[in-house]
Design a protein around this motif. Structure first.
Motif, PDB file in Angstrom:
ATOM      1  N   GLY A 141     -10.362  22.013  17.738  1.00  0.00           N
ATOM      2  CA  GLY A 141      -9.413  21.122  17.088  1.00  0.00           C
ATOM      3  C   GLY A 141      -9.847  19.674  17.056  1.00  0.00           C
ATOM      4  O   GLY A 141     -10.808  19.274  17.707  1.00  0.00           O
ATOM      5  N   VAL A 142      -9.113  18.890  16.286  1.00  0.00           N
ATOM      6  CA  VAL A 142      -9.352  17.454  16.184  1.00  0.00           C
ATOM      7  C   VAL A 142      -8.742  16.764  17.400  1.00  0.00           C
ATOM      8  O   VAL A 142      -7.544  16.902  17.655  1.00  0.00           O
ATOM      9  CB  VAL A 142      -8.727  16.882  14.901  1.00  0.00           C
ATOM     10  N   PRO A 143      -9.526  16.022  18.178  1.00  0.00           N
ATOM     11  CA  PRO A 143      -8.968  15.296  19.326  1.00  0.00           C
ATOM     12  C   PRO A 143      -8.159  14.093  18.850  1.00  0.00           C
ATOM     13  O   PRO A 143      -8.612  13.309  18.020  1.00  0.00           O
ATOM     14  CB  PRO A 143     -10.213  14.849  20.097  1.00  0.00           C
ATOM     15  N   ILE A 144      -6.969  13.963  19.388  1.00  0.00           N
ATOM     16  CA  ILE A 144      -6.072  12.876  18.994  1.00  0.00           C
ATOM     17  C   ILE A 144      -5.595  12.175  20.259  1.00  0.00           C
ATOM     18  O   ILE A 144      -4.941  12.798  21.106  1.00  0.00           O
ATOM     19  CB  ILE A 144      -4.873  13.416  18.194  1.00  0.00           C
ATOM     20  N   GLU A 145      -5.920  10.898  20.394  1.00  0.00           N
ATOM     21  CA  GLU A 145      -5.470  10.138  21.558  1.00  0.00           C
ATOM     22  C   GLU A 145      -4.070   9.595  21.282  1.00  0.00           C
ATOM     23  O   GLU A 145      -3.826   8.966  20.241  1.00  0.00           O
ATOM     24  CB  GLU A 145      -6.438   8.999  21.862  1.00  0.00           C
ATOM     25  N   TYR A 151       3.813  11.869  23.297  1.00  0.00           N
ATOM     26  CA  TYR A 151       3.000  13.052  22.990  1.00  0.00           C
ATOM     27  C   TYR A 151       3.815  14.235  22.476  1.00  0.00           C
ATOM     28  O   TYR A 151       3.366  14.980  21.596  1.00  0.00           O
ATOM     29  CB  TYR A 151       2.145  13.453  24.202  1.00  0.00           C
ATOM     30  N   THR A 152       5.040  14.433  22.978  1.00  0.00           N
ATOM     31  CA  THR A 152       5.858  15.562  22.515  1.00  0.00           C
ATOM     32  C   THR A 152       6.231  15.403  21.051  1.00  0.00           C
ATOM     33  O   THR A 152       6.163  16.352  20.260  1.00  0.00           O
ATOM     34  CB  THR A 152       7.139  15.694  23.368  1.00  0.00           C
ATOM     35  N   ARG A 153       6.612  14.200  20.663  1.00  0.00           N
ATOM     36  CA  ARG A 153       6.952  13.929  19.270  1.00  0.00           C
ATOM     37  C   ARG A 153       5.734  14.086  18.365  1.00  0.00           C
ATOM     38  O   ARG A 153       5.851  14.614  17.254  1.00  0.00           O
ATOM     39  CB  ARG A 153       7.511  12.508  19.147  1.00  0.00           C
ATOM     40  N   VAL A 167      -2.339  21.340  21.125  1.00  0.00           N
ATOM     41  CA  VAL A 167      -2.363  21.566  22.571  1.00  0.00           C
ATOM     42  C   VAL A 167      -2.650  20.265  23.299  1.00  0.00           C
ATOM     43  O   VAL A 167      -3.605  19.542  22.964  1.00  0.00           O
ATOM     44  CB  VAL A 167      -3.444  22.608  22.936  1.00  0.00           C
ATOM     45  N   LEU A 168      -1.826  19.956  24.295  1.00  0.00           N
ATOM     46  CA  LEU A 168      -2.110  18.822  25.167  1.00  0.00           C
ATOM     47  C   LEU A 168      -3.273  19.212  26.066  1.00  0.00           C
ATOM     48  O   LEU A 168      -3.215  20.231  26.764  1.00  0.00           O
ATOM     49  CB  LEU A 168      -0.880  18.477  26.008  1.00  0.00           C
ATOM     50  N   ARG A 169      -4.346  18.435  26.041  1.00  0.00           N
ATOM     51  CA  ARG A 169      -5.530  18.768  26.814  1.00  0.00           C
ATOM     52  C   ARG A 169      -5.259  18.573  28.309  1.00  0.00           C
ATOM     53  O   ARG A 169      -4.872  17.491  28.735  1.00  0.00           O
ATOM     54  CB  ARG A 169      -6.727  17.921  26.385  1.00  0.00           C
ATOM     55  N   MET A 170      -5.492  19.638  29.075  1.00  0.00           N
ATOM     56  CA  MET A 170      -5.227  19.603  30.513  1.00  0.00           C
ATOM     57  C   MET A 170      -6.518  19.399  31.299  1.00  0.00           C
ATOM     58  O   MET A 170      -7.590  19.865  30.904  1.00  0.00           O
ATOM     59  CB  MET A 170      -4.540  20.898  30.956  1.00  0.00           C
ATOM     60  N   ALA A 171      -6.418  18.699  32.407  1.00  0.00           N
ATOM     61  CA  ALA A 171      -7.572  18.452  33.266  1.00  0.00           C
ATOM     62  C   ALA A 171      -7.983  19.731  33.986  1.00  0.00           C
ATOM     63  O   ALA A 171      -7.161  20.620  34.214  1.00  0.00           O
ATOM     64  CB  ALA A 171      -7.245  17.354  34.274  1.00  0.00           C
ATOM     65  N   LYS A 172      -9.251  19.822  34.349  1.00  0.00           N
ATOM     66  CA  LYS A 172      -9.762  21.018  35.031  1.00  0.00           C
ATOM     67  C   LYS A 172      -9.845  20.844  36.544  1.00  0.00           C
ATOM     68  O   LYS A 172      -9.797  21.819  37.275  1.00  0.00           O
ATOM     69  CB  LYS A 172     -11.143  21.373  34.464  1.00  0.00           C
ATOM     70  N   ALA A 173      -9.998  19.616  37.002  1.00  0.00           N
ATOM     71  CA  ALA A 173     -10.165  19.395  38.438  1.00  0.00           C
ATOM     72  C   ALA A 173      -8.947  18.734  39.070  1.00  0.00           C
ATOM     73  O   ALA A 173      -8.989  18.329  40.222  1.00  0.00           O
ATOM     74  CB  ALA A 173     -11.403  18.544  38.689  1.00  0.00           C
ATOM     75  N   LYS A 174      -7.877  18.606  38.313  1.00  0.00           N
ATOM     76  CA  LYS A 174      -6.646  18.032  38.822  1.00  0.00           C
ATOM     77  C   LYS A 174      -5.467  18.638  38.073  1.00  0.00           C
ATOM     78  O   LYS A 174      -5.624  19.183  36.984  1.00  0.00           O
ATOM     79  CB  LYS A 174      -6.623  16.501  38.644  1.00  0.00           C
ATOM     80  N   ALA A 175      -4.305  18.566  38.670  1.00  0.00           N
ATOM     81  CA  ALA A 175      -3.106  19.045  37.999  1.00  0.00           C
ATOM     82  C   ALA A 175      -2.667  18.010  36.977  1.00  0.00           C
ATOM     83  O   ALA A 175      -2.678  16.814  37.246  1.00  0.00           O
ATOM     84  CB  ALA A 175      -1.992  19.277  39.021  1.00  0.00           C
ATOM     85  N   GLY A 176      -2.308  18.479  35.782  1.00  0.00           N
ATOM     86  CA  GLY A 176      -1.820  17.573  34.760  1.00  0.00           C
ATOM     87  C   GLY A 176      -2.813  17.363  33.638  1.00  0.00           C
ATOM     88  O   GLY A 176      -3.902  17.944  33.619  1.00  0.00           O
ATOM     89  N   PRO A 177      -2.449  16.516  32.692  1.00  0.00           N
ATOM     90  CA  PRO A 177      -3.282  16.313  31.506  1.00  0.00           C
ATOM     91  C   PRO A 177      -4.496  15.430  31.749  1.00  0.00           C
ATOM     92  O   PRO A 177      -4.545  14.667  32.721  1.00  0.00           O
ATOM     93  CB  PRO A 177      -2.317  15.634  30.527  1.00  0.00           C
ATOM     94  N   VAL A 178      -5.470  15.524  30.846  1.00  0.00           N
ATOM     95  CA  VAL A 178      -6.610  14.622  30.834  1.00  0.00           C
ATOM     96  C   VAL A 178      -6.109  13.210  30.530  1.00  0.00           C
ATOM     97  O   VAL A 178      -5.264  13.015  29.661  1.00  0.00           O
ATOM     98  CB  VAL A 178      -7.633  15.057  29.760  1.00  0.00           C
ATOM     99  N   VAL A 186      -4.669  13.235  25.430  1.00  0.00           N
ATOM    100  CA  VAL A 186      -5.392  13.762  24.274  1.00  0.00           C
ATOM    101  C   VAL A 186      -4.748  15.072  23.832  1.00  0.00           C
ATOM    102  O   VAL A 186      -4.507  15.966  24.646  1.00  0.00           O
ATOM    103  CB  VAL A 186      -6.884  14.013  24.592  1.00  0.00           C
ATOM    104  N   ILE A 187      -4.461  15.158  22.550  1.00  0.00           N
ATOM    105  CA  ILE A 187      -3.984  16.398  21.939  1.00  0.00           C
ATOM    106  C   ILE A 187      -5.111  16.967  21.100  1.00  0.00           C
ATOM    107  O   ILE A 187      -5.770  16.244  20.337  1.00  0.00           O
ATOM    108  CB  ILE A 187      -2.750  16.141  21.050  1.00  0.00           C
ATOM    109  N   ASP A 188      -5.374  18.260  21.222  1.00  0.00           N
ATOM    110  CA  ASP A 188      -6.353  18.941  20.373  1.00  0.00           C
ATOM    111  C   ASP A 188      -5.601  19.724  19.309  1.00  0.00           C
ATOM    112  O   ASP A 188      -4.791  20.608  19.624  1.00  0.00           O
ATOM    113  CB  ASP A 188      -7.231  19.864  21.213  1.00  0.00           C
ATOM    114  N   ALA A 189      -5.854  19.384  18.046  1.00  0.00           N
ATOM    115  CA  ALA A 189      -5.099  19.971  16.935  1.00  0.00           C
ATOM    116  C   ALA A 189      -6.045  20.663  15.962  1.00  0.00           C
ATOM    117  O   ALA A 189      -6.830  20.003  15.265  1.00  0.00           O
ATOM    118  CB  ALA A 189      -4.300  18.888  16.210  1.00  0.00           C
ATOM    119  N   HIS A 190      -5.972  21.989  15.914  1.00  0.00           N
ATOM    120  CA  HIS A 190      -6.854  22.767  15.039  1.00  0.00           C
ATOM    121  C   HIS A 190      -6.187  22.973  13.680  1.00  0.00           C
ATOM    122  O   HIS A 190      -5.086  23.518  13.586  1.00  0.00           O
ATOM    123  CB  HIS A 190      -7.168  24.116  15.680  1.00  0.00           C
ATOM    124  N   PHE A 191      -6.878  22.520  12.620  1.00  0.00           N
ATOM    125  CA  PHE A 191      -6.347  22.625  11.258  1.00  0.00           C
ATOM    126  C   PHE A 191      -7.138  23.613  10.407  1.00  0.00           C
ATOM    127  O   PHE A 191      -6.968  23.645   9.193  1.00  0.00           O
ATOM    128  CB  PHE A 191      -6.378  21.255  10.575  1.00  0.00           C
TER     129      PHE A 191
END
Length: 243
Positions: A141-145, A151-153, A167-178, A186-191
């Motif tokens: 997807g297209v990364p959107i900062e 972010y929900t809106r 999809v809200l991009r989630m961190a891999k080494a910590k709980a919560g988003p990047v 960052v939201i990843d949006a596949h079109f």
């Protein structure tokens, strides 16, 4: 394709870009982010200390800043150097017109600033990033900062633009988003296939709460792609041809 072959392809593309677009007269160089940029720095260092003494390097991220500082190169920023001779950066995917998707590493806001500040913007990548249409090979997807508050809106609005599952991009080494270098999400949006990246970029950027979109449209003049067989494919845009 093995990781070593991919690394070799990235290295060849990076070396060619440095050799051809950072001549001795260059004063200010923008350094992008990502795995291929490591080889850009590697090649710059191979030129020798004397060749780099009078060059200022502008980073697009914490990663590229660390590379510049660790190797003893002169660090600058766009406040002091708002005009850059050349910026070299990687990409997640590049179409036949050299429009690109960037932001897989979450640095696309700063990357776009130093790309737009450059007289020449050069993309380096391996052949897997070379596509006819954006969305053909890069399916994350297209990364959107976005600012965290919105972010929900923004996710809801992206669905109305044709993205089935932002999809809200989630961190891999910590709980919560990047969290980006700018303190945003960052939201990843596949079109799917993106036949008109300019139109999509404008529509997304108009959404309240969007800081920057990882679509780089009509910015790159040349792209180098390292191939499996040891060659490097060079693609030039109409921006280059009309200079």
């Amino acid at each position: 394709m093995s990781s070593s072959l991919i690394d070799d392809a990235k290295r060849r593309a990076a070396y060619k870009a440095v050799d051809e677009y950072i001549p001795p007269t260059t004063k200010v160089v923008g350094i992008g982010s990502g795995s291929t940029v490591v080889y850009v720095i590697e090649r710059i260092l191979q030129r020798g200390k004397e060749a780099n003494n009078n060059v200022v390097f502008i980073p697009s991220s914490f990663q590229s800043k660390e590379l510049i500082v660790q190797h003893g190169l002169t660090l600058g920023d766009v406040d002091a150097y708002p005009e850059i001779d050349v910026t070299i950066d990687g990409a997640d995917e590049v179409d036949e017109h050299l429009n690109a998707i960037k932001g897989g590493g979450g640095c696309h806001l700063r990357e776009k600033v130093i790309a737009e500040a450059a007289k020449k913007f050069i993309i380096v990548a391996d052949h897997r990033k070379n596509s006819k249409v954006l969305g053909e090979n890069w399916t994350r997807g297209v990364p959107i900062e976005v600012i965290p508050f919105a972010y929900t809106r923004v996710i809801m609005a992206l669905k109305t633009l044709g993205c089935g599952n932002p999809v809200l991009r989630m961190a891999k080494a910590k709980a919560g988003p990047v969290i980006t270098d700018n303190g945003n999400f960052v939201i990843d949006a596949h079109f799917g296939l993106i036949h008109d990246p300019d139109d999509l970029m404008r529509k997304i950027k108009m959404l309240t709460g969007v800081v920057e979109v990882g679509l780089f449209v009509r910015l790159a003049q040349i792209a180098y792609f390292g191939n499996e067989n040891g060659s490097v494919t060079e693609k030039k845009s109409v921006l280059y041809e009309t200079e």
